[in-house]
Design a protein around this motif. Structure first.
Motif, PDB file in Angstrom:
ATOM      1  N   ASN A  23      -7.769   6.530  -5.062  1.00 51.79           N
ATOM      2  CA  ASN A  23      -7.171   5.049  -4.558  1.00 51.79           C
ATOM      3  C   ASN A  23      -7.551   4.104  -5.571  1.00 51.79           C
ATOM      4  O   ASN A  23      -8.464   3.982  -5.996  1.00 51.79           O
ATOM      5  N   GLY A  24      -6.412   3.491  -5.888  1.00 52.70           N
ATOM      6  CA  GLY A  24      -6.081   2.537  -6.875  1.00 52.70           C
ATOM      7  C   GLY A  24      -4.985   2.046  -7.360  1.00 52.70           C
ATOM      8  O   GLY A  24      -3.902   2.736  -6.679  1.00 52.70           O
ATOM      9  N   THR A  25      -4.693   1.540  -8.317  1.00 47.32           N
ATOM     10  CA  THR A  25      -3.434   1.153  -9.034  1.00 47.32           C
ATOM     11  C   THR A  25      -2.883   2.405  -9.547  1.00 47.32           C
ATOM     12  O   THR A  25      -3.632   3.311  -9.830  1.00 47.32           O
TER      13      THR A  25
ATOM     14  N   LEU B  71       0.790  -1.164  -0.031  1.00 48.68           N
ATOM     15  CA  LEU B  71      -0.021  -0.128  -0.059  1.00 48.68           C
ATOM     16  C   LEU B  71       0.897   1.407  -0.005  1.00 48.68           C
ATOM     17  O   LEU B  71       1.746   1.372   0.870  1.00 48.68           O
TER      18      LEU B  71
ATOM     19  N   ASP C  79       0.435  -2.599  -5.122  1.00 45.62           N
ATOM     20  CA  ASP C  79      -1.070  -3.005  -5.183  1.00 45.62           C
ATOM     21  C   ASP C  79      -2.034  -2.115  -5.314  1.00 45.62           C
ATOM     22  O   ASP C  79      -2.904  -2.057  -5.896  1.00 45.62           O
ATOM     23  N   ARG C  80      -1.961  -1.030  -4.153  1.00 47.14           N
ATOM     24  CA  ARG C  80      -2.925   0.050  -4.193  1.00 47.14           C
ATOM     25  C   ARG C  80      -2.151   1.239  -3.787  1.00 47.14           C
ATOM     26  O   ARG C  80      -1.142   1.220  -2.890  1.00 47.14           O
TER      27      ARG C  80
END
Length: 575
Positions: A550-552, A364, A537-538
């Motif tokens: 919030n994401g890749t 993260l 991954d995030r």
């Protein structure tokens, strides 16, 4: 506060205090009895020419004197043991209390003030305990016993005692009443000196880089002068008390000789009795003077005890749950649910409405502009601060309900400004786990890209590290801190901008090694460089304390204008 503190810590050593009382009482009684024997020798032995009586009584006086000296030495020994042990216990409790503080309490008191309270303030209370265990027993015995024995010698001269003792008490009271506020100011000024000195020693490189030596010297000189002025006022009052006390003593002795001489001439008083009365007057005034000296120490110790009591009475916001949860069903998982945080006294929250999660083994990343709350966010995970709104879960458990030791055991934190302790490379790495083998240390250094420079250091793992790691570079310090966190073998690794001092190639190799060697460990990475987080991954994007993305990496390029702006600005710089 002073009384409570002394009772709390001295009660443990009541048998030693009883020994002090017994031996000091013995010494005081011997001191009071000697003038009477002296008077008997003069009035009976010398007057009658009885040599045998003079020798026998003299030898008896010598034995009493030796007994008095022995009793005083033993009493002082017991008092010293008691006071030093009490000081040790106070320092231990203050240290344990401060160790349990959250960042909020440490900031409230200030590191410099906490150090002063655990050193200088404890020393003041400790010295009072030692001197009080002796003087506060001896002084009343000498003063009261001296009055009784003096009255037995000659009631007619007792009015001199009735004048001199109250006079001495009034003088001491006036002087001491002016000392109390000065002592409080002195301790505050001492805090300021310690704070400035600590800042200058810690930031010596910054001071030199900006050629601020002269300015910083002037700042320290100002603080040092302030404490000089207050200390000089205290010293002036302290010095004033003793000449005034000696003046009262000498005037009283002159009065005894004057009026006693008249009585001797009239034949109503013998010479030995007059000499004994003079000695008792000296003992009475000495007892009052000793009590006055103690009352000088009491105000400063009272101020110090008040400051120590403030620390001991402070309740940390980092409270341990009454029934802590010791089982983490999802080791390494991190979840924020509606989390907000506001610093004490702040007008607006630093973080608000944060909701995101990281599964075990995931990476993260947290990015955002300066001041967006990234460091505050990761500080909530190991409970350096407690969220003021919402819930932070680690391993599937609310961190406020988890067993703190088990929570910290499962987290490896590499702070924004890594700190190394005085010792060796090995001792710093084993700070994470004391039973780690040399092979495990080298393996951690290999992952952290620190093996090469440690092998080049004289002694390898045994190479010396200065306080704060000042004898290694910033990048080396970061890699050693990362290796220390890896040695800890946590389920969750937190990197708070911990790659900032590394070049791009070392940064890339380190991340690849982390991902390859620790695939099951959850990694929370705070970074300024986009190249550090693109493989996460995030990615959580913060702006003004809120989640705006919030994401890749690819998803955020399409959906988050803030993230896209950060990427474009850095790509432009790197190009």
């Amino acid at each position: 506060m002073l009384g409570k503190l002394l009772v709390r810590y001295l009660s443990t050593y009541r048998w030693l205090l009883l020994g002090v009382l017994v031996f000091q009482f013995t010494a005081a009684m011997a001191a009071l009895y000697l003038p009477r024997l002296n008077a008997d020798i003069i009035d009976q032995g010398v007057a009658r020419g009885d040599t045998a009586y003079i020798w026998s009584t003299g030898i008896f006086m010598l034995a009493i004197s030796l007994g008095q000296i022995t009793a005083s030495i033993i009493a002082t020994y017991f008092a010293a043991r008691t006071a030093m042990a009490a000081g040790r216990d106070i320092r231990r409790d203050v240290f344990e209390k401060v160790s349990a503080f959250s960042e909020r309490e440490v900031s409230q008191f200030g590191p410099g003030s906490l150090i002063t309270r655990n050193t200088n303030d404890v020393q003041q209370v400790q010295m009072l305990a030692m001197m009080g265990a002796t003087m506060l027993v001896t002084a009343p015995l000498l003063a009261i016993g001296g009055v009784v024995m003096a009255l037995q010698q000659d009631v007619g001269l007792s009015w001199l005692i009735g004048v001199s003792v109250p006079t001495l008490l009034v003088i001491a009271g006036l002087v001491i009443s002016r000392m109390v506020p000065l002592f409080r100011r002195f301790q505050t000024k001492l805090d300021a000196v310690n704070r400035i000195l600590r800042e200058q020693l810690t930031g010596v490189r910054v001071v030199r880089a900006f050629v601020r030596e002269d300015i910083e010297e002037e700042r320290f000189r100002g603080a040092n002068t302030d404490i000089l002025i207050v200390g000089r006022k205290v010293g002036s009052l302290f010095v004033l008390l003793f000449p005034l006390a000696m003046l009262v003593l000498n005037v009283t002795v002159v009065g005894v000789i004057w009026f006693g001489g008249i009585q001797v001439d009239a034949g109503t008083v013998e010479i030995g009795t007059l000499f004994a009365f003079m000695q008792y007057v000296g003992q009475i005034l000495m007892g009052v003077l000793m009590a006055s000296f103690m009352t000088i120490m009491i105000p400063r110790a009272a101020v110090s005890a008040e400051r120590i009591g403030e620390v001991l009475a402070s309740e940390s916001t980092l409270t341990r749950p009454a029934e802590p949860v010791r089982v983490f069903p999802r080791p390494g998982a991190v979840e924020f649910e509606g989390v907000g945080f506001t610093y004490p006294g702040a007008e607006s929250p630093v973080l608000q409405g944060l909701t995101f999660a990281a599964e075990p083994g995931e990476t993260l990343a947290i990015v955002g502009s300066t001041g967006s709350g990234k460091t505050t966010l990761v500080s909530l995970i190991p409970r350096l601060f407690d969220a003021t709104a919402g819930t932070v879960r680690v391993g599937g458990v609310d961190v406020r309900e988890a067993d703190l030791d088990l929570l910290w055991k499962g987290i490896g934190l590499v702070p924004q400004r890594p700190f190394l302790f005085t010792g060796t490379v090995a001792s710093n790495l084993r700070f994470g786990r004391e039973d780690a083998t040399d092979e495990e240390l080298w393996a951690a250094l290999e992952i952290a890209q620190g093996r090469d420079f440690v092998e080049a250091m004289e002694g390898g793992l045994g190479a010396r590290i200065a306080q704060g790691g000042t004898n290694v570079s910033g990048g080396q310090r970061q890699r050693l801190a990362i290796a220390r966190a890896i040695v800890h073998q946590p389920d969750l690794l937190i990197f708070d901008d911990s790659f900032s001092a590394l070049d791009l190639a070392t940064d890339a190799r380190l991340r690849q090694a982390l991902w390859r060697e620790l695939p099951d460990v959850t990694k929370v990475v705070v970074a300024q460089r986009i190249s550090t987080v693109t493989g996460a991954d995030r990615i959580v994007v913060l702006d003004g304390g809120r989640v705006v993305g919030n994401g890749t990496h690819r998803e955020l390029l399409e959906t988050s204008a803030t993230y896209r702006e950060i990427v474009e600005s850095q790509l432009g710089v790197e190009a």
